[in-house]
Design a protein around this motif. Structure first.
Motif, PDB file in Angstrom:
ATOM      1  N   ALA A  59       0.836  -1.203   0.000  1.00 46.23           N
ATOM      2  CA  ALA A  59       0.000   0.000   0.000  1.00 46.23           C
ATOM      3  C   ALA A  59       0.871   1.254   0.000  1.00 46.23           C
ATOM      4  N   ARG A  60       1.905   1.269   0.841  1.00 52.38           N
ATOM      5  CA  ARG A  60       2.804   2.425   0.881  1.00 52.38           C
ATOM      6  C   ARG A  60       3.467   2.658  -0.476  1.00 52.38           C
ATOM      7  N   ARG A  61       3.960   1.581  -1.073  1.00 46.30           N
ATOM      8  CA  ARG A  61       4.676   1.718  -2.343  1.00 46.30           C
ATOM      9  C   ARG A  61       3.755   2.249  -3.443  1.00 46.30           C
ATOM     10  N   LEU A  62       2.553   1.728  -3.526  1.00 43.61           N
ATOM     11  CA  LEU A  62       1.635   2.177  -4.568  1.00 43.61           C
ATOM     12  C   LEU A  62       1.241   3.639  -4.379  1.00 43.61           C
ATOM     13  N   VAL A  63       1.020   4.035  -3.132  1.00 42.35           N
ATOM     14  CA  VAL A  63       0.689   5.442  -2.867  1.00 42.35           C
ATOM     15  C   VAL A  63       1.882   6.340  -3.189  1.00 42.35           C
ATOM     16  N   ARG A  67      -8.757  -7.305   8.104  1.00 38.89           N
ATOM     17  CA  ARG A  67      -9.733  -8.189   8.738  1.00 38.89           C
ATOM     18  C   ARG A  67     -10.121  -7.712  10.125  1.00 38.89           C
ATOM     19  N   GLY A  68      -9.136  -7.446  10.993  1.00 41.77           N
ATOM     20  CA  GLY A  68      -9.487  -7.117  12.360  1.00 41.77           C
ATOM     21  C   GLY A  68      -8.697  -5.996  12.996  1.00 41.77           C
ATOM     22  N   ASN A  69      -7.551  -5.646  12.416  1.00 41.17           N
ATOM     23  CA  ASN A  69      -6.673  -4.667  13.044  1.00 41.17           C
ATOM     24  C   ASN A  69      -7.018  -3.255  12.568  1.00 41.17           C
ATOM     25  N   GLN A  70      -8.128  -2.760  13.060  1.00 45.39           N
ATOM     26  CA  GLN A  70      -8.606  -1.442  12.644  1.00 45.39           C
ATOM     27  C   GLN A  70      -7.621  -0.347  13.020  1.00 45.39           C
ATOM     28  N   GLU A  71      -7.006  -0.477  14.191  1.00 42.80           N
ATOM     29  CA  GLU A  71      -6.080   0.556  14.652  1.00 42.80           C
ATOM     30  C   GLU A  71      -4.889   0.682  13.698  1.00 42.80           C
ATOM     31  N   ALA A  72      -4.325  -0.445  13.292  1.00 39.54           N
ATOM     32  CA  ALA A  72      -3.181  -0.409  12.377  1.00 39.54           C
ATOM     33  C   ALA A  72      -3.587   0.139  11.013  1.00 39.54           C
ATOM     34  N   ALA A  73      -4.760  -0.265  10.538  1.00 40.76           N
ATOM     35  CA  ALA A  73      -5.236   0.218   9.238  1.00 40.76           C
ATOM     36  C   ALA A  73      -5.459   1.717   9.262  1.00 40.76           C
ATOM     37  N   ALA A  74      -6.072   2.221  10.341  1.00 41.02           N
ATOM     38  CA  ALA A  74      -6.324   3.660  10.452  1.00 41.02           C
ATOM     39  C   ALA A  74      -5.014   4.436  10.544  1.00 41.02           C
ATOM     40  N   ALA A  75      -4.043   3.878  11.278  1.00 40.09           N
ATOM     41  CA  ALA A  75      -2.747   4.550  11.402  1.00 40.09           C
ATOM     42  C   ALA A  75      -2.051   4.631  10.049  1.00 40.09           C
ATOM     43  N   LEU A  76      -2.168   3.570   9.249  1.00 38.75           N
ATOM     44  CA  LEU A  76      -1.548   3.578   7.927  1.00 38.75           C
ATOM     45  C   LEU A  76      -2.215   4.606   7.017  1.00 38.75           C
ATOM     46  N   VAL A  77      -3.527   4.672   7.057  1.00 37.91           N
ATOM     47  CA  VAL A  77      -4.243   5.666   6.247  1.00 37.91           C
ATOM     48  C   VAL A  77      -3.818   7.079   6.648  1.00 37.91           C
ATOM     49  N   ALA A  78      -3.701   7.317   7.948  1.00 45.16           N
ATOM     50  CA  ALA A  78      -3.273   8.634   8.419  1.00 45.16           C
ATOM     51  C   ALA A  78      -1.853   8.946   7.964  1.00 45.16           C
ATOM     52  N   GLU A  79      -0.974   7.958   8.042  1.00 42.60           N
ATOM     53  CA  GLU A  79       0.414   8.137   7.589  1.00 42.60           C
ATOM     54  C   GLU A  79       0.462   8.494   6.101  1.00 42.60           C
ATOM     55  N   LEU A  80      -0.281   7.766   5.318  1.00 45.03           N
ATOM     56  CA  LEU A  80      -0.281   8.020   3.875  1.00 45.03           C
ATOM     57  C   LEU A  80      -0.903   9.379   3.553  1.00 45.03           C
ATOM     58  N   GLY A  81      -1.952   9.742   4.284  1.00 45.94           N
ATOM     59  CA  GLY A  81      -2.572  11.045   4.096  1.00 45.94           C
ATOM     60  C   GLY A  81      -1.651  12.187   4.449  1.00 45.94           C
ATOM     61  N   ASP A  82      -0.876  11.996   5.531  1.00 44.31           N
ATOM     62  CA  ASP A  82       0.068  13.029   5.943  1.00 44.31           C
ATOM     63  C   ASP A  82       1.133  13.273   4.872  1.00 44.31           C
ATOM     64  N   GLY A  83       1.406  12.233   4.087  1.00 43.58           N
ATOM     65  CA  GLY A  83       2.384  12.360   3.024  1.00 43.58           C
ATOM     66  C   GLY A  83       1.778  12.832   1.710  1.00 43.58           C
ATOM     67  N   GLY A  84       0.497  13.199   1.735  1.00 41.98           N
ATOM     68  CA  GLY A  84      -0.162  13.694   0.538  1.00 41.98           C
ATOM     69  C   GLY A  84      -0.840  12.625  -0.297  1.00 41.98           C
ATOM     70  N   GLY A  85      -0.872  11.384   0.204  1.00 40.63           N
ATOM     71  CA  GLY A  85      -1.493  10.302  -0.540  1.00 40.63           C
ATOM     72  C   GLY A  85      -2.980  10.183  -0.257  1.00 40.63           C
ATOM     73  N   ARG A  86      -3.641   9.386  -1.084  1.00 41.99           N
ATOM     74  CA  ARG A  86      -5.072   9.129  -0.907  1.00 41.99           C
ATOM     75  C   ARG A  86      -5.263   7.660  -0.572  1.00 41.99           C
ATOM     76  N   ALA A  87      -5.899   7.406   0.568  1.00 39.51           N
ATOM     77  CA  ALA A  87      -6.120   6.027   1.001  1.00 39.51           C
ATOM     78  C   ALA A  87      -7.336   5.971   1.903  1.00 39.51           C
ATOM     79  N   VAL A  88      -7.984   4.812   1.892  1.00 37.01           N
ATOM     80  CA  VAL A  88      -9.106   4.558   2.768  1.00 37.01           C
ATOM     81  C   VAL A  88      -8.982   3.138   3.286  1.00 37.01           C
ATOM     82  N   ALA A  89      -9.360   2.904   4.537  1.00 38.65           N
ATOM     83  CA  ALA A  89      -9.328   1.566   5.126  1.00 38.65           C
ATOM     84  C   ALA A  89     -10.742   1.001   5.151  1.00 38.65           C
TER      85      ALA A  89
END
Length: 261
Positions: A28-32, A43-65
């Motif tokens: 996901a990081r590489r594609l963004v 599947r179940g790790n909502q916290e990790a998914a949300a943190a990744l989306v926030a990280e990618l967004g902070d870098g100017g990327g577009r992502a949704v979990a």
């Protein structure tokens, strides 16, 4: 990363299953980083998914979990539909969700079989089925196999079989999807420095060496590059197969195992 690489996925949309951690998160990081908008399935790790989306967004990327258990084809379908609704199209499916399994033949149950194949095999097949109607000519699909599909390890029969089936699916679907202009390939990672490796790495050692050799020692004699892969290194393989750089490659499984022998 060159400016050309940064633009490889500009305007493209990708779905990454199993995208909240490990190889999936690295993909996901590489594609963004290369310009794609990405829907990250977890599947179940909502916290990790949300943190990744926030990280990618902070870098100017577009992502949704999007929560989706790939063992349930309906949830996978909903993930695909959400990606299309959110970003308007679909160009790439990177199927990275998977589960491990180690046990001796006499201990394998039908429930074990159903659980492992539901995620590793059935989950990937139906991810493709749901993605294809949204992929136009030039669409790219990258599934996940394993070096275990072609190399024997004790107690790994069930897992390895689930991954070998993926390689067969890729080979046969390439003919069918080629008529639509869609390329489908797979990555077969070797040992990679992820949570899954930390939890299961010792299980790959020969049982006769238990207590005599650890994973780091085995890597020195069993892998040409003498180390585990970093998730980002494996993600580079997914990005290659998902890009126009691999336009004439389909039906194949690319081994990224550091020269395991």
């Amino acid at each position: 990363m060159s400016s050309a690489q940064k633009a490889r996925f500009e305007g493209k949309v990708a779905v990454v299953t199993g995208g909240s951690r490990g190889i999936g998160a690295a993909v996901a990081r590489r594609l963004v980083q290369e310009g794609a908008a990405v829907a990250i399935g977890y599947r179940g790790n909502q916290e990790a998914a949300a943190a990744l989306v926030a990280e990618l967004g902070d870098g100017g990327g577009r992502a949704v979990a999007v929560q989706a258990d790939v063992a349930d084809p309906e949830q996978t379908g909903a993930l695909i539909e959400r990606a299309v609704a959110e970003f308007g199209r679909l160009d790439v499916l990177a199927s990275c969700a998977g589960i491990e399994h180690f046990d001796a033949l006499e201990n394998i149950t039908s429930a074990d079989f159903d659980r492992v194949f539901a995620v590793n095999t059935r989950g990937q097949l139906f991810a493709v089925q749901h993605a294809v109607p949204h992929l136009g000519a030039g669409g790219r699909i990258v599934l996940t196999s394993s070096v275990s599909a072609s190399k024997a390890f004790f107690g790994h029969t069930l897992y390895a079989a689930s991954k070998a089936a993926v390689e067969s699916m890729v080979l046969n679907l390439s003919a069918e999807l080629g008529r639509k202009g869609i390329a489908i390939n797979a990555i077969a990672p070797g040992g990679t420095a992820t949570d899954m490796a930390r939890e299961n790495g010792a299980s790959y050692l020969h049982p006769d060496l238990a207590g005599k050799q650890d994973l780091s020692e085995w890597l020195q004699v069993g892998v040409a590059l003498r180390r585990l892969a970093e998730p980002s290194e494996v993600a580079a393989g997914y990005a290659f197969l998902a890009s126009a750089d691999a336009a004439y490659m389909t039906g194949r499984t690319l081994q990224l195992d550091g020269g395991m022998f």
